[in-house]
Write a protein that holds these residues in place. Structure first.
Motif: not given
Ligand code: GTP
Length: 602
Positions: A19-21, A52, A54, A134
């Motif tokens: 989500k954050s990414t 890590g 939110t 990917d």
């Molecule tokens: P919360 O805020 O805890 O809910 O996590 P989140 O859903 O925001 O996840 P976040 O964006 O922190 O991503 C979690 C992990 O997945 C990180 O290590 C990112 O780098 C990885 N990640 C996110 N998008 C991708 C993607 O498209 N490809 C790959 N290979 N990794 C990804």
């Protein structure tokens, strides 16, 4: 921006699905932040960075040009974790659509299911997106099958992206513009603004995040809260891009933040409707107030830190409306507080923030839940002010002879697990007094289970147990399911016949014997030996369920060696009296405070 060019949306996802990414990528593509600025922008707090996850919803307004037209896209960030469903719910009230983000490798997980139903139940447009295509092990086809099986989602509607590499992320913005409707608002009607989040800023005071449903709000306006009837003058308004950008006025359909002369964020009641002073309006539908589910005692590591801890708790609760605070004291631990949290993660995050942001070390007692007792006898009912008593502290357990029945809080747990772990997962739920409600295959390898479970059985180590028995593959989420009758008893500890009040706990009668044994063995381990034998007894009512004898220590043969050395002797005596201050006497047994900390801590 005209209303038809506004879109308000959230990203909802299971933890770590990206989500954050994705949010960062959207911010970059719309020019709100520079490419590759490193750290994730929306996760501001230090705990969030470390874990890590939110914790506090953050929001950003983005500008995006699509087919020659500029759109205003309000991205409303939601917390993704099991304890924060109420915050997700609040954020969704300002949205018309959501991006349902699912990891191409992990597939649908428990919080995906919970979040889907929150959005679906609120009638929002759902844009299904599979992320991380990917990855080497990505299996988008399986995820498509799951989304179709569980939620009846049309495979043609599903986008496949890599938030990390930026692949197809443009399509996400297009889908939001094309599929999510603009907000249904009126700029001609009198002002109605919904507070959907609020927090406390050291310099600016209470900041409220608002969605303007009708009319407009301007700096200098006199506004009134529907909930409290109190009036305030608007001091400042801003859009979040994601940095604050001051504006003079916010129109219906838009999202922004405001400050007025509110002294704490408690005055900014989440779910409240603001209107212009003197212009009565129908309040917008309020939200379910988030109510604490898990309680724990919090004490300063040392009583000299009481004031520091108190001010730290005050500051943090200004920022976290969901925590409830009452004062409490314990003969062993001294003055402290009983805090109520939404769940275990919430509790951990809160105490970690106490530590990190306010330099206050706290002792946390083992968590418990709130029970409800129905009592009888008109005298007792008058005494307690009603025939129902709520309590979480074992010392408030009503006298057994007046209890008609006791009820405990229940949850419905959703668990998704690979089917090879199905047996152990079901056994775990049964052992925790669970009742199976449903099972469903979501693809040919994974199963979704629903169990009704007592909250008390999952608050300590359920999640860890589930993770370890499934090598990390099972996921879990829960929702409140009201109260149910339960045979809850108070378990007491006696040392040489003396009741040790602060060690009393509330347990289900079926588990009392097992818990009593564990408690007596733990005490054997922790209580320092004394010059005399200590009989440890753990009881329920008049029944002794477990007993142990802690033998006296052997005479210290080196003791008399020190007899002649006066300074040495004085030093030892001084140290002893120092130590005595921290002792809690149970009859003639002196127990250091640390002993209690060890027993009571989780
Ligand atoms: P919360 O805020 O805890 O809910 O996590 P989140 O859903 O925001 O996840 P976040 O964006 O922190 O991503 C979690 C992990 O997945 C990180 O290590 C990112 O780098 C990885 N990640 C996110 N998008 C991708 C993607 O498209 N490809 C790959 N290979 N990794 C990804």
């Amino acid at each position: 921006t005209p209303i038809k060019y506004i879109r308000n949306f959230s990203i909802i996802a299971h933890v770590d699905h990206g989500k954050s990414t994705l949010a960062d990528r959207l911010l970059e593509m719309t020019g709100a932040i520079k490419t590759n600025s490193g750290a994730q922008v929306l996760d501001k707090l230090q705990v969030e960075k470390e874990r890590g996850i939110t914790v506090k919803a953050q929001t950003a307004s983005l500008k995006y040009v699509y087919k020659g037209q500029e759109y205003l896209l309000n991205l409303i960030d939601t917390p993704g974790h099991v304890d924060f469903a109420s915050e997700v719910y609040r954020s969704l009230a300002a949205c018309q659509g959501v991006i349902l983000l699912v990891d191409a490798n992990d597939g649908v997980q428990a919080q995906t299911v919970a979040n889907f139903y929150l959005a679906f139940g609120s009638d929002l447009t759902i844009v299904p997106v599979i992320n991380k295509i990917d990855l080497k092990n990505a299996n988008p086809e399986r995820v498509i099958e799951e989304l179709n099986n569980l939620f009846d989602i049309d495979p043609d509607e599903i986008l496949k992206i890599s938030a990390k590499n930026g692949t197809n992320v443009e399509k996400v913005l297009e889908a939001i513009i094309e599929r999510v409707p603009p907000p249904t608002v009126s700029r001609d009607a009198p002002l109605r603004a919904l507070i959907f989040d609020s927090w406390y800023d050291r310099y600016k005071g209470a900041i409220s995040l608002i969605f303007v449903k009708d009319g407009a709000i301007s700096v200098g306006d006199q506004i009134t809260s529907c909930y409290t009837g109190k009036s305030y003058e608007i001091k400042s308004l801003a859009f979040l891009r994601p940095q604050e950008e001051a504006v003079k006025r916010i129109f219906a359909g838009q999202v922004g933040c405001l400050t007025c002369n509110m002294r704490s964020s408690k005055e900014a009641y989440i779910g409240d409707t603001l209107h212009l002073k003197g212009v009565e309006v129908e309040p917008l539908p309020g939200f379910k107030e988030s109510k604490p589910m898990v309680y724990a005692g919090v004490y300063p590591m040392d009583q000299s830190q009481y004031a520091a801890l108190e001010s730290a708790i005050e500051k943090l609760t200004l920022n976290d409306n969901a925590v409830s605070v009452t004062k409490e004291s314990s003969p062993a631990l001294g003055q402290g507080w009983r805090l109520g949290f939404l769940g275990l993660l919430h509790m951990e995050v809160f105490t970690q923030r106490l530590d990190q942001e306010h330099d206050a070390q706290a002792v946390l007692t083992a968590p418990g839940v709130t029970y409800k007792a129905k009592i009888h006898g008109s005298k007792n009912i008058t005494k307690y002010g009603g025939n129902e008593i709520y309590f979480s502290n074992p010392t408030h357990f009503p006298e057994t002879q007046i209890i008609e029945e006791i009820h405990e809080p229940m949850v419905i747990a959703t668990i998704i697990t690979p089917d090879k772990y199905l047996g152990p997962v079901i056994a775990l739920c049964m052992e925790r007094r669970g009742v199976e409600k449903s099972t469903k295959n979501i693809d040919n390898e994974r199963v979704m289970l629903q169990f009704q479970l007592p909250l008390n059985e999952i608050i300590v180590d359920f999640h860890d147990a589930l993770k370890s028995m499934s090598s990390g593959f099972a996921s879990f989420d829960y929702e409140d399911a009201g109260f149910a009758i339960a045979n809850i008893v108070k378990m007491d500890v006696y040392l040489n016949g003396q009741l040790v009040e602060e060690l009393s706990t509330l347990v289900h009668s079926a588990k009392a014997t097992e818990k009593a044994r564990k408690m007596s063995l733990k005490l054997m381990d922790i209580i320092p030996r004394q010059q005399f034998l200590i009989a440890i007894q753990v009881t329920v009512g008049s029944k002794v369920l477990a007993r142990e004898n802690l033998k006296p220590y052997r005479k210290d043969v080196t003791a008399k060696l020190y007899g002649g050395d006066v300074t040495r002797r004085k030093k030892l005596l001084a140290r002893q009296s120092e130590g005595k201050k921290k002792m809690r006497m149970i009859g003639n047994i002196a127990l250091p405070r640390e002993t209690f900390i060890d027993v009571l801590k989780k």
